[in-house]
Scaffold this active site. Structure first.
Site, PDB file in Angstrom:
ATOM      1  N   ASN A  86     -84.464 -29.117  23.028  1.00 51.86           N
ATOM      2  CA  ASN A  86     -83.821 -27.882  23.480  1.00 51.86           C
ATOM      3  C   ASN A  86     -83.582 -26.871  22.359  1.00 51.86           C
ATOM      4  O   ASN A  86     -83.594 -25.671  22.618  1.00 51.86           O
ATOM      5  CB  ASN A  86     -82.486 -28.254  24.156  1.00 51.86           C
ATOM      6  CG  ASN A  86     -81.566 -27.071  24.270  1.00 51.86           C
ATOM      7  OD1 ASN A  86     -81.690 -26.254  25.183  1.00 51.86           O
ATOM      8  ND2 ASN A  86     -80.622 -26.925  23.336  1.00 51.86           N
ATOM      9  N   SER A 138     -89.928 -21.573  28.114  1.00 48.24           N
ATOM     10  CA  SER A 138     -89.329 -20.307  28.566  1.00 48.24           C
ATOM     11  C   SER A 138     -90.306 -19.602  29.495  1.00 48.24           C
ATOM     12  O   SER A 138     -91.524 -19.787  29.372  1.00 48.24           O
ATOM     13  CB  SER A 138     -89.052 -19.394  27.370  1.00 48.24           C
ATOM     14  OG  SER A 138     -88.622 -18.129  27.816  1.00 48.24           O
ATOM     15  N   TYR A 151     -91.523 -15.163  19.290  1.00 47.13           N
ATOM     16  CA  TYR A 151     -90.818 -16.079  20.203  1.00 47.13           C
ATOM     17  C   TYR A 151     -91.765 -16.529  21.319  1.00 47.13           C
ATOM     18  O   TYR A 151     -91.856 -17.730  21.627  1.00 47.13           O
ATOM     19  CB  TYR A 151     -89.597 -15.357  20.793  1.00 47.13           C
ATOM     20  CG  TYR A 151     -88.763 -16.209  21.735  1.00 47.13           C
ATOM     21  CD1 TYR A 151     -87.988 -17.254  21.253  1.00 47.13           C
ATOM     22  CD2 TYR A 151     -88.752 -15.955  23.111  1.00 47.13           C
ATOM     23  CE1 TYR A 151     -87.217 -18.031  22.118  1.00 47.13           C
ATOM     24  CE2 TYR A 151     -87.980 -16.723  23.973  1.00 47.13           C
ATOM     25  CZ  TYR A 151     -87.216 -17.759  23.473  1.00 47.13           C
ATOM     26  OH  TYR A 151     -86.463 -18.531  24.328  1.00 47.13           O
ATOM     27  N   ALA A 152     -92.476 -15.566  21.915  1.00 48.40           N
ATOM     28  CA  ALA A 152     -93.388 -15.910  23.010  1.00 48.40           C
ATOM     29  C   ALA A 152     -94.493 -16.851  22.524  1.00 48.40           C
ATOM     30  O   ALA A 152     -94.897 -17.775  23.239  1.00 48.40           O
ATOM     31  CB  ALA A 152     -93.991 -14.640  23.602  1.00 48.40           C
ATOM     32  N   LYS A 155     -93.095 -20.313  22.426  1.00 46.49           N
ATOM     33  CA  LYS A 155     -92.856 -20.924  23.741  1.00 46.49           C
ATOM     34  C   LYS A 155     -94.181 -21.263  24.434  1.00 46.49           C
ATOM     35  O   LYS A 155     -94.295 -22.302  25.095  1.00 46.49           O
ATOM     36  CB  LYS A 155     -91.969 -20.025  24.602  1.00 46.49           C
ATOM     37  CG  LYS A 155     -90.538 -19.933  24.068  1.00 46.49           C
ATOM     38  CD  LYS A 155     -89.877 -21.322  23.997  1.00 46.49           C
ATOM     39  CE  LYS A 155     -88.443 -21.289  23.529  1.00 46.49           C
ATOM     40  NZ  LYS A 155     -87.792 -22.596  23.529  1.00 46.49           N
ATOM     41  N   ILE A 184     -80.607 -16.864  31.233  1.00 45.18           N
ATOM     42  CA  ILE A 184     -79.459 -17.765  31.372  1.00 45.18           C
ATOM     43  C   ILE A 184     -78.345 -17.270  30.458  1.00 45.18           C
ATOM     44  O   ILE A 184     -78.606 -16.902  29.299  1.00 45.18           O
ATOM     45  CB  ILE A 184     -79.844 -19.213  30.951  1.00 45.18           C
ATOM     46  CG1 ILE A 184     -81.106 -19.681  31.706  1.00 45.18           C
ATOM     47  CG2 ILE A 184     -78.687 -20.171  31.180  1.00 45.18           C
ATOM     48  CD1 ILE A 184     -80.997 -19.758  33.199  1.00 45.18           C
TER      49      ILE A 184
HETATM   50  P1  NDP Z   1     -78.032 -21.089  21.861  1.00 45.65           P
HETATM   51  O1  NDP Z   1     -78.294 -20.152  20.729  1.00 45.65           O
HETATM   52  O2  NDP Z   1     -76.811 -20.891  22.691  1.00 45.65           O
HETATM   53  O3  NDP Z   1     -78.015 -22.616  21.317  1.00 45.65           O
HETATM   54  C1  NDP Z   1     -79.061 -23.093  20.506  1.00 45.65           C
HETATM   55  C2  NDP Z   1     -78.615 -24.382  19.843  1.00 45.65           C
HETATM   56  O4  NDP Z   1     -79.693 -24.847  19.015  1.00 45.65           O
HETATM   57  C3  NDP Z   1     -77.400 -24.181  18.937  1.00 45.65           C
HETATM   58  O5  NDP Z   1     -76.503 -25.247  19.098  1.00 45.65           O
HETATM   59  C4  NDP Z   1     -78.039 -24.185  17.553  1.00 45.65           C
HETATM   60  O6  NDP Z   1     -77.178 -24.594  16.500  1.00 45.65           O
HETATM   61  C5  NDP Z   1     -79.157 -25.202  17.743  1.00 45.65           C
HETATM   62  N1  NDP Z   1     -80.165 -25.123  16.678  1.00 45.65           N
HETATM   63  C6  NDP Z   1     -80.731 -24.015  16.140  1.00 45.65           C
HETATM   64  N2  NDP Z   1     -81.573 -24.355  15.152  1.00 45.65           N
HETATM   65  C7  NDP Z   1     -81.539 -25.718  15.062  1.00 45.65           C
HETATM   66  C8  NDP Z   1     -82.186 -26.650  14.215  1.00 45.65           C
HETATM   67  N3  NDP Z   1     -83.017 -26.267  13.236  1.00 45.65           N
HETATM   68  N4  NDP Z   1     -81.929 -27.970  14.382  1.00 45.65           N
HETATM   69  C9  NDP Z   1     -81.055 -28.382  15.354  1.00 45.65           C
HETATM   70  N5  NDP Z   1     -80.413 -27.532  16.178  1.00 45.65           N
HETATM   71  C10 NDP Z   1     -80.648 -26.204  16.024  1.00 45.65           C
HETATM   72  O7  NDP Z   1     -79.350 -21.046  22.755  1.00 45.65           O
HETATM   73  P2  NDP Z   1     -79.581 -21.360  24.322  1.00 45.65           P
HETATM   74  O8  NDP Z   1     -78.694 -22.444  24.747  1.00 45.65           O
HETATM   75  O9  NDP Z   1     -79.588 -20.076  25.047  1.00 45.65           O
HETATM   76  O10 NDP Z   1     -81.104 -21.858  24.255  1.00 45.65           O
HETATM   77  C11 NDP Z   1     -81.481 -23.214  24.328  1.00 45.65           C
HETATM   78  C12 NDP Z   1     -82.981 -23.282  24.554  1.00 45.65           C
HETATM   79  O11 NDP Z   1     -83.308 -22.581  25.756  1.00 45.65           O
HETATM   80  C13 NDP Z   1     -83.802 -22.610  23.431  1.00 45.65           C
HETATM   81  O12 NDP Z   1     -84.968 -23.368  23.210  1.00 45.65           O
HETATM   82  C14 NDP Z   1     -84.165 -21.256  24.038  1.00 45.65           C
HETATM   83  O13 NDP Z   1     -85.341 -20.725  23.495  1.00 45.65           O
HETATM   84  C15 NDP Z   1     -84.345 -21.642  25.502  1.00 45.65           C
HETATM   85  N6  NDP Z   1     -84.247 -20.523  26.433  1.00 45.65           N
HETATM   86  C16 NDP Z   1     -83.053 -19.862  26.618  1.00 45.65           C
HETATM   87  C17 NDP Z   1     -82.975 -18.830  27.527  1.00 45.65           C
HETATM   88  C18 NDP Z   1     -81.706 -18.095  27.799  1.00 45.65           C
HETATM   89  O14 NDP Z   1     -81.740 -17.157  28.624  1.00 45.65           O
HETATM   90  N7  NDP Z   1     -80.595 -18.434  27.192  1.00 45.65           N
HETATM   91  C19 NDP Z   1     -84.159 -18.390  28.311  1.00 45.65           C
HETATM   92  C20 NDP Z   1     -85.340 -19.158  28.038  1.00 45.65           C
HETATM   93  C21 NDP Z   1     -85.368 -20.184  27.147  1.00 45.65           C
HETATM   94  P3  NDP Z   1     -76.164 -23.523  15.798  1.00 45.65           P
HETATM   95  O15 NDP Z   1     -75.008 -23.401  16.735  1.00 45.65           O
HETATM   96  O16 NDP Z   1     -75.840 -24.168  14.479  1.00 45.65           O
HETATM   97  O17 NDP Z   1     -76.936 -22.241  15.657  1.00 45.65           O
END
Ligand code: NDP
Length: 268
Positions: A86, A138, A151-152, A155, A184
């Protein structure tokens, strides 16, 4: 809530907040032991107040960190049945503004991360003769917002990785699928909404892009991940499943020709 994952261990990367946290809690609700791997910025990983949920430090971009994390999970919990890739980041920049560092960082978190996690988890899944990998891709793997070239690309890469893993690991009894979230509500795209001074106007307009008349919640992604992680989807592998309120199924029309439809959505 249920026991659909009873006796199973699941890893969720980036599960400290946002969609990942919702996934982790949903899987734990179904009696999985869930290990959240997240950065924790050199701070000690928190102790969870939720039953069956543990936190461990992980940087998905670093091979040594992934190896240490997977070894620690196996030592402590004995098996890995589910891997949810994720963790992800986004950068909004036009191609000429993007630096090589931006490009490499996105590739490292969003694409190298899932590859490394699979590389180190798969031997354990092979050992137990089953397993399921759920990637978070995504809708931007097949449609794109402006300023999201990198980003695209990551994904779309995750979607390709999903196909490859499903084919390569099928004979080992391991499935791989991807959930493709639409819009989301999380921190990740809150910054995007806040680019405009009138936040509520942006939210209203965003909702209107969706035939279901609203954006999605992390829990709705978590429910789909749960289904893919559970035995209920046993014959599903190599799929990209959009969870986007049908946003990507609606062909755009000039807004002047779309007024009647939009008016109907406003009433919904
Ligand atoms: P958030 O930014 O809310 O959360 C992302 C999480 O990933 C954070 O806890 C972050 O940690 C962690 N993270 C970042 N880099 C690393 C790393 N190198 N190793 C381990 N953990 C890491 O994102 P979302 O919850 O919105 O997104 C989750 C997934 O869903 C992503 O892959 C995103 O691309 C995908 N997505 C989200 C959409 C949306 O509308 N929200 C739409 C489509 C896809 P920290 O808090 O330290 O930064």
């Amino acid at each position: 809530m249920g026991n659909r994952l009873s006796g199973k261990s699941a890893i969720v990367t980036g599960g400290n907040r946002g969609i990942g946290r919702a996934i982790a809690e949903r899987l734990a609700d179904e009696e999985a032991t869930v290990i959240v791997g997240d950065l924790f910025d050199e701070r000690p990983a928190p102790v969870s107040s939720v039953e069956r949920l543990a936190f461990m430090p992980l940087d998905v971009t670093k091979e040594a960190s992934v190896r240490t994390f997977v070894d620690a999970v196996l030592q402590k919990f004995g098996r890995i049945d589910v891997l949810v890739n994720n963790a992800g980041i986004v950068i909004h920049k036009s191609i000429d503004e993007q630096t090589i560092e931006d490009w490499d960082r996105l590739m490292a978190v969003n694409l190298r991360g899932p590859f490394l996690m699979a590389k180190y988890v798969v031997p354990e899944m092979r050992r137990i003769g089953s397993g399921t990998i759920v990637n978070i891709g995504s809708v931007e793997g097949y449609m794109v917002n402006p300023w999201h070239t990198a980003y695209a690309a990551t994904k779309a890469g995750v979607h390709g990785l999903t196909l490859g893993l499903a084919v390569d690991l099928g004979p080992d009894g391991v499935r791989c699928n991807t959930v493709c979230p639409g819009w989301i509500e999380t921190d990740l795209n809150r910054a995007y909404v806040e680019l405009h001074p009138d936040r509520s106007l942006v939210e209203r307009e965003l909702a209107q892009l969706h035939p279901l008349g609203r954006i999605g919640s992390p829990k709705e992604i978590a429910n789909t991940v749960l289904w893919l992680a559970s035995d209920e989807s046993n014959f599903v592998s190599g799929e990209m499943i959009a969870v986007d309120g049908a946003r990507t199924k609606k062909i755009s029309l000039p807004s002047i020709l779309d007024e009647e439809y939009r008016a109907k959505l406003k009433k919904a």
